[in-house]
Scaffold this motif. Structure first.
Motif, PDB file in Angstrom:
ATOM      1  N   MET A 246      74.228  69.338  27.043  1.00 39.86           N
ATOM      2  CA  MET A 246      73.931  70.204  25.772  1.00 39.86           C
ATOM      3  C   MET A 246      74.467  71.424  25.947  1.00 39.86           C
ATOM      4  SD  MET A 246      72.184  68.091  24.091  1.00 39.86           S
ATOM      5  CE  MET A 246      71.366  66.674  24.010  1.00 39.86           C
ATOM      6  N   LEU A 247      74.613  71.996  27.056  1.00 37.80           N
ATOM      7  CA  LEU A 247      75.279  73.248  27.052  1.00 37.80           C
ATOM      8  C   LEU A 247      76.808  73.521  27.045  1.00 37.80           C
ATOM      9  CD1 LEU A 247      74.611  76.442  28.079  1.00 37.80           C
ATOM     10  CD2 LEU A 247      74.913  75.586  30.371  1.00 37.80           C
ATOM     11  N   LEU A 248      77.338  72.291  27.477  1.00 35.45           N
ATOM     12  CA  LEU A 248      78.867  72.573  27.758  1.00 35.45           C
ATOM     13  C   LEU A 248      79.632  71.554  26.501  1.00 35.45           C
ATOM     14  CD1 LEU A 248      79.502  71.774  31.300  1.00 35.45           C
ATOM     15  CD2 LEU A 248      79.272  73.678  30.275  1.00 35.45           C
ATOM     16  N   ASP A 249      78.948  70.597  26.129  1.00 36.60           N
ATOM     17  CA  ASP A 249      79.525  69.791  24.971  1.00 36.60           C
ATOM     18  C   ASP A 249      79.310  70.422  23.570  1.00 36.60           C
ATOM     19  OD1 ASP A 249      80.703  68.059  23.314  1.00 36.60           O
ATOM     20  OD2 ASP A 249      80.292  66.173  24.532  1.00 36.60           O
ATOM     21  N   LYS A 250      79.918  71.212  23.049  1.00 36.10           N
ATOM     22  CA  LYS A 250      79.614  72.001  21.897  1.00 36.10           C
ATOM     23  C   LYS A 250      79.425  71.093  20.721  1.00 36.10           C
ATOM     24  CE  LYS A 250      79.613  75.943  24.222  1.00 36.10           C
ATOM     25  NZ  LYS A 250      78.371  76.596  24.835  1.00 36.10           N
ATOM     26  N   GLU A 251      80.567  70.336  20.661  1.00 31.32           N
ATOM     27  CA  GLU A 251      80.470  69.524  19.438  1.00 31.32           C
ATOM     28  C   GLU A 251      79.436  68.477  19.438  1.00 31.32           C
ATOM     29  OE1 GLU A 251      83.558  66.156  17.278  1.00 31.32           O
ATOM     30  OE2 GLU A 251      84.209  67.162  19.133  1.00 31.32           O
ATOM     31  N   TYR A 252      79.259  67.792  20.659  1.00 31.90           N
ATOM     32  CA  TYR A 252      77.994  66.839  20.569  1.00 31.90           C
ATOM     33  C   TYR A 252      76.742  67.542  20.351  1.00 31.90           C
ATOM     34  CZ  TYR A 252      74.462  63.892  22.953  1.00 31.90           C
ATOM     35  OH  TYR A 252      73.521  63.127  23.425  1.00 31.90           O
ATOM     36  N   PHE A 253      76.494  68.913  20.841  1.00 33.08           N
ATOM     37  CA  PHE A 253      75.274  69.488  20.438  1.00 33.08           C
ATOM     38  C   PHE A 253      75.089  69.745  19.069  1.00 33.08           C
ATOM     39  CE2 PHE A 253      73.251  73.546  19.926  1.00 33.08           C
ATOM     40  CZ  PHE A 253      71.867  73.135  20.273  1.00 33.08           C
ATOM     41  N   SER A 254      76.340  70.309  18.551  1.00 30.00           N
ATOM     42  CA  SER A 254      76.451  70.730  17.093  1.00 30.00           C
ATOM     43  C   SER A 254      75.931  69.448  16.238  1.00 30.00           C
ATOM     44  CB  SER A 254      77.837  71.223  16.745  1.00 30.00           C
ATOM     45  OG  SER A 254      77.718  71.394  15.283  1.00 30.00           O
ATOM     46  N   ASN A 255      76.478  68.259  16.503  1.00 29.63           N
ATOM     47  CA  ASN A 255      76.189  67.066  15.577  1.00 29.63           C
ATOM     48  C   ASN A 255      74.679  66.643  15.833  1.00 29.63           C
ATOM     49  OD1 ASN A 255      78.968  66.781  15.068  1.00 29.63           O
ATOM     50  ND2 ASN A 255      79.467  65.510  16.744  1.00 29.63           N
ATOM     51  N   LEU A 256      74.236  66.745  16.942  1.00 25.96           N
ATOM     52  CA  LEU A 256      72.792  66.566  17.014  1.00 25.96           C
ATOM     53  C   LEU A 256      71.844  67.598  16.249  1.00 25.96           C
ATOM     54  CD1 LEU A 256      72.323  65.908  20.754  1.00 25.96           C
ATOM     55  CD2 LEU A 256      72.774  64.158  19.117  1.00 25.96           C
ATOM     56  N   LYS A 257      72.131  68.761  16.387  1.00 27.66           N
ATOM     57  CA  LYS A 257      71.438  69.866  15.721  1.00 27.66           C
ATOM     58  C   LYS A 257      71.402  69.523  14.072  1.00 27.66           C
ATOM     59  CE  LYS A 257      71.140  75.125  15.710  1.00 27.66           C
ATOM     60  NZ  LYS A 257      69.686  74.869  16.232  1.00 27.66           N
ATOM     61  N   GLN A 258      72.681  69.436  13.647  1.00 22.93           N
ATOM     62  CA  GLN A 258      73.139  69.049  12.243  1.00 22.93           C
ATOM     63  C   GLN A 258      71.933  68.081  11.656  1.00 22.93           C
ATOM     64  OE1 GLN A 258      77.098  68.172  11.311  1.00 22.93           O
ATOM     65  NE2 GLN A 258      76.664  68.310   9.006  1.00 22.93           N
ATOM     66  N   LYS A 259      71.596  66.900  12.499  1.00 24.37           N
ATOM     67  CA  LYS A 259      70.833  66.104  11.936  1.00 24.37           C
ATOM     68  C   LYS A 259      69.410  65.888  12.450  1.00 24.37           C
ATOM     69  CE  LYS A 259      74.662  62.622  12.359  1.00 24.37           C
ATOM     70  NZ  LYS A 259      75.316  61.522  13.263  1.00 24.37           N
ATOM     71  N   ALA A 260      68.882  67.147  13.155  1.00 24.12           N
ATOM     72  CA  ALA A 260      67.650  67.020  13.591  1.00 24.12           C
ATOM     73  C   ALA A 260      66.560  67.135  12.719  1.00 24.12           C
ATOM     74  CB  ALA A 260      67.639  68.379  14.845  1.00 24.12           C
ATOM     75  N   ARG A 261      66.782  68.210  11.545  1.00 21.39           N
ATOM     76  CA  ARG A 261      65.605  68.215  10.621  1.00 21.39           C
ATOM     77  C   ARG A 261      65.583  67.103   9.768  1.00 21.39           C
ATOM     78  NH1 ARG A 261      62.165  71.375   8.002  1.00 21.39           N
ATOM     79  NH2 ARG A 261      62.228  71.610   5.830  1.00 21.39           N
ATOM     80  N   SER A 262      66.804  66.755   8.923  1.00 20.20           N
ATOM     81  CA  SER A 262      66.741  65.772   8.173  1.00 20.20           C
ATOM     82  C   SER A 262      66.182  64.247   8.742  1.00 20.20           C
ATOM     83  CB  SER A 262      68.188  65.179   7.764  1.00 20.20           C
ATOM     84  OG  SER A 262      68.931  64.888   8.628  1.00 20.20           O
ATOM     85  N   SER A 263      66.173  63.993  10.201  1.00 26.31           N
ATOM     86  CA  SER A 263      65.635  62.876  10.691  1.00 26.31           C
ATOM     87  C   SER A 263      64.151  62.887  10.582  1.00 26.31           C
ATOM     88  CB  SER A 263      66.290  62.733  12.302  1.00 26.31           C
ATOM     89  OG  SER A 263      65.636  63.716  12.897  1.00 26.31           O
ATOM     90  N   ILE A 264      63.598  63.982  10.618  1.00 20.33           N
ATOM     91  CA  ILE A 264      62.242  64.283  10.672  1.00 20.33           C
ATOM     92  C   ILE A 264      61.785  64.235   9.155  1.00 20.33           C
ATOM     93  CG2 ILE A 264      60.202  65.757  11.198  1.00 20.33           C
ATOM     94  CD1 ILE A 264      61.582  64.607  13.600  1.00 20.33           C
ATOM     95  N   VAL A 265      62.252  64.993   8.556  1.00 22.70           N
ATOM     96  CA  VAL A 265      61.918  64.961   6.861  1.00 22.70           C
ATOM     97  C   VAL A 265      61.773  63.633   6.326  1.00 22.70           C
ATOM     98  CG1 VAL A 265      62.566  65.844   4.619  1.00 22.70           C
ATOM     99  CG2 VAL A 265      62.850  67.427   6.936  1.00 22.70           C
TER     100      VAL A 265
END
Length: 391
Positions: A352-371
């Protein structure tokens, strides 16, 4: 003591019971008040002062019965007797229990008192970590709870599978409501947009978090069953390689019930990049200043913390257990790792710390997946619909 009820006499009576009031407070917040539109609601738990505070907020009646979270046969029999007479006097239409001890006391007393609808929600199975004679006792108690219930609601699909596999009851007595969860999540309340950049910056400065530091957060009880030993060890090893990281631990220690080893306590207290906040009534500001949730629990029902973090826009690293592996979808809003595995935690934290693109993609979907799956009002309406099927 009972609060004066302003309910109409025509409303059916609903009782919600938990072992300790914090479960009513945190796990069912808002739901009791929602149900008062349709039922005359009474909350039952221990700790009269705390219980009264919840009852006033939720605008419901209350009745105190002290229950323990340990195996205490004599105290449990006294609680069953006290509840039995309360039920005989008040003649409720539904008794709905949560938490293991309130489950056995509530279901036995309700069956003896002739309560027509006896519902029990399973939000976790503490017995899964028990061994020996303790495990045998808890297995018997679990089966008796389900036997006395009219219907049982595991709050995750994985939990339902465990119950069926363990043969605690027949599958036709079980149902998971919607996508799981006992209370859903108020996605308006848990929203990072509620906090502006100035608020977040002030809190970071107060806690000694630098602007360029990556913050891992854990929220929950600081006990072995939550994977704290492995999490702390993983972070200490991670910090040896990457210095611009912080671990934020938000929650109380419970050394009397599930103690952490002295070595883990020493690391928590002495490590300069581990921040402990103790119990916090308001957890949203801490999510708001963090980058990712790490939740390596050994067992759960359907963890509110993972939903809360997701609603606040945080991806999550979670252990491969029921509930967690339903809320988090691998590679979409987080990642799922093996249970009790310090190396896997460290590797996931490092990625999560090193792979910026991977982390960014997860973060982008985090809220919508719960809502899209766990909006609170939809869960409340589904529980209400379940109640109405019994009349």
């Amino acid at each position: 003591m009972l609060l004066e009820s302003n309910m109409k006499a025509t409303k059916k009576k609903l009782i919600r019971i938990t072992t300790v009031p914090i479960s009513l407070d945190k796990l069912l917040e808002g739901q009791l008040k929602f149900m008062t539109t349709y039922f005359d609601v009474t909350a039952i738990s221990g700790d009269d002062k705390y219980l009264k505070k919840i009852a006033l907020r939720e605008e419901v009646n209350y009745f105190e019965i002290e229950m323990t979270r340990k195996i205490t046969p004599l105290k449990d029999l006294i609680a069953v007797w006290k509840l039995y007479w309360f039920l005989k006097s008040n003649k409720p239409d539904i008794l709905h229990s949560h938490t293991p001890k309130a489950g056995i006391i509530g279901m036995v007393a309700a069956r003896l008192a002739g309560v027509p609808v006896r519902l029990h929600t399973v939000a976790g199975l503490p017995l899964m970590e028990a061994v020996g004679i303790r495990r045998k006792i808890l297995d018997v108690v679990e089966r008796l709870t389900y036997q006395c219930a009219s219907f049982v609601y595991p709050n995750s699909k994985g939990l339902k599978d465990i119950i069926v596999k363990s043969k605690y009851t027949s599958e036709d007595k079980l149902k998971v409501i919607l996508n799981g969860s006992s209370n859903g999540i108020d996605t308006h309340h848990f929203n990072s947009e509620q906090f502006d950049s100035n608020e977040k910056e002030k809190l970071k400065v107060k806690l000694g978090i630098l602007p360029d530091e990556f913050v891992y957060i854990f929220v929950g009880r600081l006990v072995k069953d939550k994977g704290i030993v492995e999490l702390v060890e993983a972070f200490v090893n991670l910090h040896m390689k990457f210095h611009k990281v912080k671990l934020l631990l938000v929650g109380p220690f419970e050394q009397e019930l599930d103690p952490l080893p002295e070595s883990t306590l020493d690391s928590i207290q002495q490590h300069p990049n581990i921040i402990t906040m103790g119990y916090q009534k308001e957890v949203r500001p801490f999510f708001a200043i963090s980058d990712i949730l790490v939740f390596p629990s050994y067992r759960e029902g359907f963890p509110n913390v993972v939903m809360q973090a997701g609603a606040m826009g945080l991806p999550a690293i979670v252990s491969d257990i029921n509930g967690c592996n339903e809320i988090v979808e691998e590679g979409s809003n987080g990642t799922i790792i093996p249970v009790k595995n310090e190396k896997a935690i460290k590797n996931a934290m490092e990625k999560m710390l090193l792979d910026k693109e991977y982390f960014s993609n997860l973060k982008q979907k985090a809220r919508s997946s719960i809502v899209s799956r766990y909006e609170q009002k939809a869960v409340w309406e589904a529980i209400l619909a379940e109640y109405n099927t019994h009349f």
